[in-house]
Write an enzyme that holds these catalytic residues in place. Structure first.
Site, PDB file in Angstrom:
ATOM      1  N   SER A   1      -1.776  27.112  -5.012  1.00 26.85           N
ATOM      2  CA  SER A   1      -1.447  28.522  -5.223  1.00 26.85           C
ATOM      3  C   SER A   1      -1.985  29.042  -6.555  1.00 26.85           C
ATOM      4  O   SER A   1      -2.061  30.247  -6.763  1.00 26.85           O
ATOM      5  CB  SER A   1       0.070  28.729  -5.178  1.00 26.85           C
ATOM      6  OG  SER A   1       0.585  28.233  -3.981  1.00 26.85           O
TER       7      SER A   1
ATOM      8  N   HIS B   1      15.109  13.062  12.102  1.00 29.36           N
ATOM      9  CA  HIS B   1      13.952  13.150  13.017  1.00 29.36           C
ATOM     10  C   HIS B   1      13.034  11.937  12.851  1.00 29.36           C
ATOM     11  O   HIS B   1      12.097  11.774  13.624  1.00 29.36           O
ATOM     12  CB  HIS B   1      13.191  14.472  12.848  1.00 29.36           C
ATOM     13  CG  HIS B   1      12.466  14.644  11.562  1.00 29.36           C
ATOM     14  ND1 HIS B   1      12.303  15.849  10.939  1.00 29.36           N
ATOM     15  CD2 HIS B   1      11.833  13.758  10.775  1.00 29.36           C
ATOM     16  CE1 HIS B   1      11.614  15.693   9.830  1.00 29.36           C
ATOM     17  NE2 HIS B   1      11.320  14.432   9.706  1.00 29.36           N
ATOM     18  N   HIS B   2      13.311  11.103  11.866  1.00 29.11           N
ATOM     19  CA  HIS B   2      12.581   9.835  11.752  1.00 29.11           C
ATOM     20  C   HIS B   2      13.211   8.778  12.644  1.00 29.11           C
ATOM     21  O   HIS B   2      12.753   7.640  12.663  1.00 29.11           O
ATOM     22  CB  HIS B   2      12.607   9.325  10.309  1.00 29.11           C
ATOM     23  CG  HIS B   2      11.896  10.222   9.348  1.00 29.11           C
ATOM     24  ND1 HIS B   2      10.568  10.066   9.033  1.00 29.11           N
ATOM     25  CD2 HIS B   2      12.313  11.292   8.642  1.00 29.11           C
ATOM     26  CE1 HIS B   2      10.202  11.001   8.169  1.00 29.11           C
ATOM     27  NE2 HIS B   2      11.244  11.757   7.920  1.00 29.11           N
TER      28      HIS B   2
ATOM     29  N   TYR C   1       8.720  15.872   0.629  1.00 33.94           N
ATOM     30  CA  TYR C   1       8.468  17.180   0.028  1.00 33.94           C
ATOM     31  C   TYR C   1       8.258  17.080  -1.476  1.00 33.94           C
ATOM     32  O   TYR C   1       7.560  17.905  -2.062  1.00 33.94           O
ATOM     33  CB  TYR C   1       9.585  18.160   0.410  1.00 33.94           C
ATOM     34  CG  TYR C   1       9.437  18.538   1.855  1.00 33.94           C
ATOM     35  CD1 TYR C   1       8.523  19.524   2.224  1.00 33.94           C
ATOM     36  CD2 TYR C   1      10.106  17.864   2.859  1.00 33.94           C
ATOM     37  CE1 TYR C   1       8.311  19.826   3.555  1.00 33.94           C
ATOM     38  CE2 TYR C   1       9.910  18.157   4.192  1.00 33.94           C
ATOM     39  CZ  TYR C   1       9.006  19.139   4.535  1.00 33.94           C
ATOM     40  OH  TYR C   1       8.774  19.445   5.847  1.00 33.94           O
TER      41      TYR C   1
ATOM     42  N   HIS D   1      13.193  11.836   3.490  1.00 34.50           N
ATOM     43  CA  HIS D   1      12.540  13.074   3.887  1.00 34.50           C
ATOM     44  C   HIS D   1      12.334  14.040   2.730  1.00 34.50           C
ATOM     45  O   HIS D   1      11.237  14.540   2.549  1.00 34.50           O
ATOM     46  CB  HIS D   1      13.168  13.752   5.098  1.00 34.50           C
ATOM     47  CG  HIS D   1      12.153  14.666   5.706  1.00 34.50           C
ATOM     48  ND1 HIS D   1      11.143  14.214   6.516  1.00 34.50           N
ATOM     49  CD2 HIS D   1      11.890  15.968   5.478  1.00 34.50           C
ATOM     50  CE1 HIS D   1      10.323  15.213   6.786  1.00 34.50           C
ATOM     51  NE2 HIS D   1      10.750  16.291   6.176  1.00 34.50           N
TER      52      HIS D   1
ATOM     53  N   HIS E   1       0.844  -1.201   0.000  1.00 35.09           N
ATOM     54  CA  HIS E   1       0.000   0.000   0.000  1.00 35.09           C
ATOM     55  C   HIS E   1       0.880   1.253   0.000  1.00 35.09           C
ATOM     56  O   HIS E   1       0.665   2.174  -0.785  1.00 35.09           O
ATOM     57  CB  HIS E   1      -0.928  -0.007   1.217  1.00 35.09           C
ATOM     58  CG  HIS E   1      -1.597   1.304   1.496  1.00 35.09           C
ATOM     59  ND1 HIS E   1      -2.597   1.808   0.701  1.00 35.09           N
ATOM     60  CD2 HIS E   1      -1.397   2.233   2.472  1.00 35.09           C
ATOM     61  CE1 HIS E   1      -2.995   2.982   1.180  1.00 35.09           C
ATOM     62  NE2 HIS E   1      -2.268   3.269   2.260  1.00 35.09           N
TER      63      HIS E   1
ATOM     64  N   TRP F   1       7.091  -0.081   3.739  1.00 35.46           N
ATOM     65  CA  TRP F   1       7.585   0.629   2.549  1.00 35.46           C
ATOM     66  C   TRP F   1       8.980   1.184   2.800  1.00 35.46           C
ATOM     67  O   TRP F   1       9.690   1.540   1.868  1.00 35.46           O
ATOM     68  CB  TRP F   1       6.619   1.742   2.114  1.00 35.46           C
ATOM     69  CG  TRP F   1       6.810   3.068   2.810  1.00 35.46           C
ATOM     70  CD1 TRP F   1       6.229   3.463   3.967  1.00 35.46           C
ATOM     71  CD2 TRP F   1       7.632   4.164   2.380  1.00 35.46           C
ATOM     72  NE1 TRP F   1       6.643   4.719   4.299  1.00 35.46           N
ATOM     73  CE2 TRP F   1       7.497   5.181   3.348  1.00 35.46           C
ATOM     74  CE3 TRP F   1       8.471   4.391   1.284  1.00 35.46           C
ATOM     75  CZ2 TRP F   1       8.172   6.410   3.255  1.00 35.46           C
ATOM     76  CZ3 TRP F   1       9.138   5.619   1.209  1.00 35.46           C
ATOM     77  CH2 TRP F   1       8.983   6.598   2.180  1.00 35.46           C
TER      78      TRP F   1
ATOM     79  N   GLU G   1      11.846  13.159  -0.148  1.00 33.67           N
ATOM     80  CA  GLU G   1      10.762  12.498  -0.871  1.00 33.67           C
ATOM     81  C   GLU G   1       9.398  12.992  -0.382  1.00 33.67           C
ATOM     82  O   GLU G   1       8.470  13.197  -1.171  1.00 33.67           O
ATOM     83  CB  GLU G   1      10.897  10.980  -0.700  1.00 33.67           C
ATOM     84  CG  GLU G   1       9.700  10.159  -1.151  1.00 33.67           C
ATOM     85  CD  GLU G   1       9.525  10.127  -2.655  1.00 33.67           C
ATOM     86  OE1 GLU G   1      10.486  10.449  -3.374  1.00 33.67           O
ATOM     87  OE2 GLU G   1       8.415   9.796  -3.110  1.00 33.67           O
TER      88      GLU G   1
ATOM     89  N   SER H   1      12.690   6.272 -13.994  1.00 34.03           N
ATOM     90  CA  SER H   1      11.546   6.966 -14.568  1.00 34.03           C
ATOM     91  C   SER H   1      11.406   8.372 -13.979  1.00 34.03           C
ATOM     92  O   SER H   1      11.251   9.355 -14.703  1.00 34.03           O
ATOM     93  CB  SER H   1      10.286   6.145 -14.314  1.00 34.03           C
ATOM     94  OG  SER H   1       9.148   6.910 -14.559  1.00 34.03           O
ATOM     95  N   SER H   2      11.478   8.471 -12.644  1.00 35.35           N
ATOM     96  CA  SER H   2      11.336   9.785 -12.013  1.00 35.35           C
ATOM     97  C   SER H   2      12.459  10.713 -12.436  1.00 35.35           C
ATOM     98  O   SER H   2      12.240  11.907 -12.661  1.00 35.35           O
ATOM     99  CB  SER H   2      11.382   9.687 -10.496  1.00 35.35           C
ATOM    100  OG  SER H   2      10.514   8.729 -10.046  1.00 35.35           O
TER     101      SER H   2
ATOM    102  N   ASP I   1       6.204  21.963 -26.531  1.00 39.24           N
ATOM    103  CA  ASP I   1       6.173  20.608 -25.983  1.00 39.24           C
ATOM    104  C   ASP I   1       7.213  20.544 -24.867  1.00 39.24           C
ATOM    105  O   ASP I   1       7.829  21.553 -24.538  1.00 39.24           O
ATOM    106  CB  ASP I   1       6.500  19.566 -27.072  1.00 39.24           C
ATOM    107  CG  ASP I   1       5.975  18.180 -26.689  1.00 39.24           C
ATOM    108  OD1 ASP I   1       6.130  17.785 -25.527  1.00 39.24           O
ATOM    109  OD2 ASP I   1       5.391  17.506 -27.562  1.00 39.24           O
TER     110      ASP I   1
ATOM    111  N   LYS J   1       3.618  29.874   3.903  1.00 35.06           N
ATOM    112  CA  LYS J   1       2.742  29.472   2.805  1.00 35.06           C
ATOM    113  C   LYS J   1       1.281  29.459   3.230  1.00 35.06           C
ATOM    114  O   LYS J   1       0.418  30.025   2.554  1.00 35.06           O
ATOM    115  CB  LYS J   1       3.140  28.084   2.288  1.00 35.06           C
ATOM    116  CG  LYS J   1       4.413  28.136   1.489  1.00 35.06           C
ATOM    117  CD  LYS J   1       4.662  26.828   0.805  1.00 35.06           C
ATOM    118  CE  LYS J   1       5.484  27.026  -0.430  1.00 35.06           C
ATOM    119  NZ  LYS J   1       4.798  27.614  -1.559  1.00 35.06           N
TER     120      LYS J   1
ATOM    121  N   THR K   1       6.884  26.837   5.878  1.00 39.15           N
ATOM    122  CA  THR K   1       5.599  26.185   5.639  1.00 39.15           C
ATOM    123  C   THR K   1       4.469  27.051   6.179  1.00 39.15           C
ATOM    124  O   THR K   1       3.422  27.204   5.535  1.00 39.15           O
ATOM    125  CB  THR K   1       5.570  24.788   6.299  1.00 39.15           C
ATOM    126  OG1 THR K   1       6.806  24.131   6.008  1.00 39.15           O
ATOM    127  CG2 THR K   1       4.444  23.958   5.776  1.00 39.15           C
TER     128      THR K   1
ATOM    129  N   ARG L   1       1.999   1.194  15.120  1.00 38.27           N
ATOM    130  CA  ARG L   1       1.602   1.059  13.722  1.00 38.27           C
ATOM    131  C   ARG L   1       2.014  -0.309  13.196  1.00 38.27           C
ATOM    132  O   ARG L   1       2.774  -1.029  13.844  1.00 38.27           O
ATOM    133  CB  ARG L   1       2.207   2.171  12.874  1.00 38.27           C
ATOM    134  CG  ARG L   1       3.716   2.140  12.810  1.00 38.27           C
ATOM    135  CD  ARG L   1       4.264   3.401  12.181  1.00 38.27           C
ATOM    136  NE  ARG L   1       4.180   3.358  10.727  1.00 38.27           N
ATOM    137  CZ  ARG L   1       4.979   4.061   9.902  1.00 38.27           C
ATOM    138  NH1 ARG L   1       5.897   4.851  10.418  1.00 38.27           N
ATOM    139  NH2 ARG L   1       4.848   3.982   8.614  1.00 38.27           N
TER     140      ARG L   1
END
Lengths: 532, 241, 382
Positions: free
Chosen positions: A275, A309-310, A264, A260, A83, A148, A262, A176-177, A112, A338, A335, A457
């Site tokens: 926006s 921080h993870h 963002y 991390h 998932h 994951w 990722e 790909s990315s 293009d 924004k 943040t 979790r």
């Protein structure tokens, strides 16, 4: 005009066909047209949204009541891991790349993308990667089940055979990315219409430019990391095995150095979309354009130095924990800027509430909830209690579902008439919004409570005190899942039927994409527009 | 030809330039991912991250040992601990649980191992300390963890570690734990060869042990040459706090 | 326009604070069962206070943001306000909402750092307990007391599979709990024998990862006697959800009694391990105990296992076949599966006993019904 067309045709990067799309399946297989590729990306991720969503519903069904219901613990772990992988790599990221493909050339007045052929490859590599990832269900031992985040040593020394396939798939997804990011950077740097200076670019273009740089910076690190896993599993190295001088904690450092930013990567384009939408329906220019750009850039830079921080419970020296607590808190400042800019954009506007606006407003509100719980868990000493509990699950789902996904919905409703030339059904859109809004909160808000009360979790079964809120979350999840069928119906219907859309679609929106007819012709801006 | 064509060409050149720059960045970041491995080791060294230090896995130089001065003003509680990874069927325990030791005092401590199986085994002990920050203050003159240890079927042996605590240890630390985890590496190693090496080492005959040299051996691939001269006791940074 | 926004924000803030102050006790009371536990240690209490501090700040910011949004939604809609304002930036405002969050964050940062510093100081602990994570149970070792034992979940499989009614401590009960004295500084050393685990007891305010090959540490001083429950918090494989933690905090004399009892128990165990003349009945009885401590987590009380990961022992070809193969699996484990090697964990007598138990239970009846310690010893030295 005629002469120019012929000249471009001789160029190696030129389009295959200048008079319209090819017919049949080959149009989609070989297409180098940014609109076709954008459509492919979007439809692909819509399909994957339901695949990943179905997995989420398996998870929620299992968690409806204490006791094992429909899965085994092993299969449950596979669901949890897949998932996550599907939603991140096959839904959110490809959707944003699809939106970028469709909209960036239209927004900057380019004919293009800069590298059309690469564009085609990047999509089909994604498809192959997803097939490889899905095939792991049929490998002996089943799909990856180490989360994951596939931490070592559970996914290295103790890896099951499917982990190797997952590594291959992640390599392809990364490629790909990266191809997508290269394309976006080249396009924005070189194909802007005359007069389109950097500080005149629409915010969606800005946020994607910054996102593309983040992708270039961290996807290679992920590639390096999974390569190390591969050699640890198959070639006897010990990057993550203490017996050979390695360290399983290093895996986490490398992973979150990618992971991390990722996060963002999955939210910055959403900031861009919102926006664009808030000013249109507030009939008022975006508040603080410059500070929005600077805030986005500083978020991206800061995102590279907050990763640990993870890992507040992994055991770190005091100085390290204080450092990562501080940087994490600092990231809340841009943040916050924004969010305040968004509400200042709405303030004293003349607001109407079409579906895109509803989703954009919900984004601002619910993303704020996710952001605020993020500030709470930045406090390292308190994070000791939050870490790996459902409080974290609630937090990142608030950021990713009513965050990234709602922004995507907002963007799709906003630009759909431009893509198809037909208005979507507004009543159904409103119904979709309200059902999603209520059910998403019903699903994820209770998770805060069970997390605080002590539910870890990634568990298929829980003790009795967590029953009520889990049942509630499951009901919410099914309501949310079913509501998304309405969305699929709305989108597919708008492809074939509906009120014809005008060129501007909305009430006096800003941007080059509204200066071309709806639906957008197969080729646009072959002569660059003049931007004043 | 036309101005348009020229513009187009310029654009293509620009795209190529952007692409090349981005690709260079890309390759750099991929390399950086692997460079992070040795960088991580250095970080561990400097900050004591995860209780890792190459002082734990490598001997100090003789000239530094000669200079060691005992600090009689305080005693540190040094605790010994032993773990088996994955239920390695080996009895492994320290012969002394705790000791009080002055910084700078060089002492020898022993662990007892017994192979309870009918198979010859090769073992590797991995050291770790707690609190993590103290790792780089422990100095070892010799340690069973420097080498792979052969242990024949049913054999019982005593393994020793000779060490001292560096006197720059921060004053607020008065206790520390030295822990070893025993890994079974029989499959990846060669029992016969390891046994011969061990005998040679113990009898000191014609034996040149590269891993006892100052150029430390690290078993993480691709970083052997990156190690700096780290043994200089006097230059110790003392950033453990 | 800008000034009116500032003025408006100020008025709103004053009102909100007033409303808020009236509600706090009520809300705090209502959500308590679903909030972070206050806990029974100074650390957990400090964490709770910080958590609530962070929560109320977040709540206030949230209410402030939502109020302005709601205000705009209600009063600045097109039907009410057909002409929009034109402003698009204000340096004053932008500086304001950069500086104010910084101040708030510093206010959060300072107490958080103080608590963090305290939790890192594990010096002068009186008791050292080493916690080792295994797939999927915890092992506790009182380092200076020579007491060590495994702690397994003992919720019956029938409850998990919904065949029996679940009891109050469902999934949070163990066969042997860890006992610590109150008002005493206890230091935990954490490591793992296989994959990552994390030891979490919310009431104590402690959580730390157990990492194979490395040791981590944390400490606690429990203020109140009681039973405190927790779980593994790091995904560690199939039965991650089924390795709970139960800590019983008791008075010092009670703790000493418990310890003495444990030590005596350990001596008896050691004596049993030495015992040579076992009768088949004694082996059967002993085997049942050994099985319930070491085997039920995977193979289940029923011997049915949890296929496909954990095979059934009923009718198993290994259990019904020659004893040598089964002794080998118990001594050395089975590579590629989660079947561990018990050679270093169990004595010859215990291995013989548990094999005998499996060969005579659940209707099993095959070759070599009774296995003696001598058989195991013989195979060990092969």
């Amino acid at each position: 005009m005629n002469e120019a067309t012929i000249d471009i045709k001789t160029n190696e990067m030129a389009h295959d066909d200048h008079h319209g799309p090819a017919k049949g399946i080959t149009r989609w297989l070989y297409t180098t047209n940014h609109k076709d590729i954008g459509t492919l990306y979007l439809l692909f991720s819509l399909l994957m949204l339901f695949v990943g969503g179905a997995m989420a519903l398996v998870i929620r069904t299992e968690l409806f009541a204490p006791g094992m219901q429909i899965t085994t613990p092993e299969f449950y772990n596979q669901m949890v891991s897949m998932h996550g992988l599907v939603m991140i790599f096959l839904v959110i990221m490809p959707t944003f790349i699809g939106l970028a493909n469709w909209m960036i050339p239209l927004m900057i007045g380019a004919p293009d993308m800069a590298l059309p052929r690469l564009n085609n490859w990047s999509f089909w590599v994604l498809v192959i990667a997803s097939i490889v990832l899905m095939s792991t269900f049929f490998v002996e031992g089943g799909a990856p089940s180490g989360g994951w985040t596939f931490y070592a040593p559970l996914s290295t020394e103790y890896a099951k055979p499917s982990i190797t396939f997952m590594i291959l798939s992640i390599h392809l997804l990364g490629m790909s990315s990266i191809m997508g990011a290269l394309n976006i950077i080249s396009t924005i740097f070189n194909l802007r219409a005359p007069g389109m200076g950097y500080m005149k670019m629409p915010l969606f273009v800005w946020t994607w430019l910054i996102t593309a740089f983040l992708l270039l910076a961290v996807m290679p690190v992920l590639a390096g990391l999974v390569t190390m896993m591969l050699t640890d599993i198959h070639f006897g190295t010990s990057f993550f095995n203490a017996a050979g001088g390695g360290d399983p904690v290093m895996f986490q450092h490398l992973f979150w150095f990618f992971g991390h930013p990722e996060v963002y990567i999955m939210i910055l384009p959403a900031f861009g979309i919102v926006s664009m939408i808030l000013p249109t329906f507030s009939r008022k220019p975006l508040f603080g354009y410059d500070s929005m750009v600077y805030a986005t850039a500083s978020i991206a830079i800061l995102s590279m130095i907050v990763w640990a921080h993870h890992m507040f419970t992994a055991g770190m020296p005091l100085a390290g924990e204080i450092f990562f607590m501080a940087t994490t808190m600092i990231i809340a400042v841009p943040t916050g800027v924004k969010v305040f800019n968004w509400i200042a954009t709405m303030f004293q506007g003349s607001i109407t509430f079409e579906t895109p606006m509803l989703f954009a407003i919900a984004f601002v509100a619910l993303f704020t909830i996710g952001g605020l719980s993020g500030v709470m868990m930045a406090m390292a000493s308190v994070d000791i209690q939050y870490h790996d509990s459902y409080f974290i699950v609630a937090h990142f789902h608030y950021v990713l579902v009513p965050g990234a996904l709602f922004a995507i919905y907002a963007g799709v409703y906003y630009w759909l008439p431009k893509w198809t030339g037909k208005m979507y059904n507004e009543t159904l859109g409103q119904i979709h919004f309200w059902l999603s809004f209520v059910s998403v909160n019903l699903t994820f808000f209770p998770m805060h409570f069970v997390g605080l009360a002590g539910m870890p979790r990634r568990i298929p079964d829980y003790s009795l005190q967590f029953s009520d809120f889990n049942a509630l979350a499951t009901i919410g999840a099914f309501a949310f899942g079913i509501s998304q069928l309405i969305f699929a119906y709305i989108v597919i219907r708008a492809m074939f039927a509906g009120k014809p859309a005008t060129q501007e679609v909305w009430d006096n929106p800003e941007g080059l994409e509204w200066t071309i007819p709806s639906p957008a012709p197969y080729h646009t801006f072959e002569t660059p527009p003049e931007v004043k | 030809m036309s101005i348009k064509n020229k513009q187009e060409e310029q654009k293509q050149r620009g795209i190529r330039r952007t692409l090349i720059k981005s690709l260079i960045g890309l390759v750099f970041m991929f390399g950086f991912a692997f460079a992070l491995v040795p960088i991580y080791d250095v970080l561990c060294e400097v900050t004591g991250l995860n209780g890792r230090s190459q002082f734990l896995t490598n001997p100090v130089k003789q000239k530094n040992i000669d200079k060691v001065v005992v600090d009689y003003s305080r005693k540190i509680k040094l605790q010994f601990d032993a773990s088996n990874n994955k239920h390695v069927p080996i009895e492994f325990e320290p012969n002394q649980r705790n000791t009080l030791i002055n910084p700078g005092d060089i002492k020898t401590f022993t662990y007892r191992v017994k192979n309870t199986t009918g198979k010859d085994m090769v073992l590797q002990a991995i050291p770790s300390t707690s609190p993590n920050e103290v790792a780089s203050y422990l100095r070892k003159i010799e340690c069973f963890c420097f080498n792979q240890q052969p242990l024949a079927a049913g054999e019982e042996a005593e393994l020793s570690v000779r060490l001292y605590i560096h006197s720059s240890l921060p004053k607020e630390i008065n206790a520390m734990t030295l822990s070893y985890t025993l890994y079974d590496i029989t499959e990846a190693s060669d029992f016969q060869k390891i046994s011969v090496e061990k005998n040679a080492r113990e009898n000191d005959i014609d034996y040149i042990a590269p891993e006892h040299d100052d150029d430390h051996e690290h078993s993480i691939p691709g970083q052997e040459s990156k190690q700096e001269e780290h043994n200089d006791d006097d230059d110790h940074h003392g950033t453990g706090t | 326009m800008i000034d009116s926004l500032i003025l408006f924000a100020r008025k709103l803030l004053v009102k909100l604070v007033a409303v808020f102050a009236a509600f706090i006790p009520g809300i705090a009371f209502a959500i308590q069962p679903y909030n972070l536990p206050v806990g029974v240690t100074e650390t957990s209490k400090e964490i709770f206070d910080l958590h609530m501090f962070g929560f109320w700040i977040s709540f206030a910011i949230g209410v402030f943001v939502f109020a302005i949004m709601l205000w705009s939604i209600i009063f600045h809609r097109k039907s009410v306000r057909p002409t929009p304002a034109k402003f698009s930036h204000s340096l004053k405002l932008e500086i304001l909402w950069t500086v104010v969050p910084i101040i708030i964050l510093v206010a959060l940062m300072i107490p958080a750092t103080q608590v963090l510093t305290r939790t890192h100081d594990s010096s002068n602990a009186e008791i050292d307990i080493k916690i080792t994570g295994y797939q999927w149970r915890w092992h506790y070792e009182y380092l200076d007391e020579r007491v060590k034992f495994f702690s397994n979940i003992n919720t019956p499989e029938e409850q998990i599979s919904n065949q029996e009614e679940k009891t109050a401590e469902y999934l949070l009960e163990v066969d042997k709990e860890i006992v610590i004295p109150v008002n005493t500084k206890v230091r935990f050393l954490l490591t793992s024998a296989d994959v990552l685990h994390a030891w979490w007891v919310p009431d104590l305010g402690v959580k730390k990862d157990a990492i194979p090959g490395f040791i981590n540490e944390m400490w606690t001083i429990v203020d109140e006697e009681g039973v405190y429950r927790g779980q593994c918090a790091e995904l560690c494989g199939t039965r991650h959800a089924f390795m709970p933690i139960v800590v019983r905090a008791v008075s010092r004399p009670e703790y000493d009694d418990w310890l003495a009892e444990r030590q005596q128990g350990a001596e008896e165990e050691a004596a049993l391990a030495q015992k040579a003349d076992w009768t088949p009945e004694e082996l059967l009885e002993r085997g049942k105990q050994v099985y319930s401590i070491n085997c039920i987590a995977c193979h289940q009380t029923s011997g049915k296992g949890l296929p496909p990961a954990f095979p059934a022992l009923i009718g198993s070809s290994v259990v019904l076949g020659p004893k040598a193969a089964q002794i080998d699996i118990l001594l050395n484990g089975r590579s590629g599966t989660t079947m561990q090697a018990f050679g270093a964990l169990l004595s010859d007598s215990d291995i013989a006993a548990v094999i005998t138990h499996t060969r005579n239970s659940w209707g099993n009846s095959g070759q070599d019904q009774t296995v003696f310690p001598q058989d195991v010893a013989a195979q060990r030295s092969k």
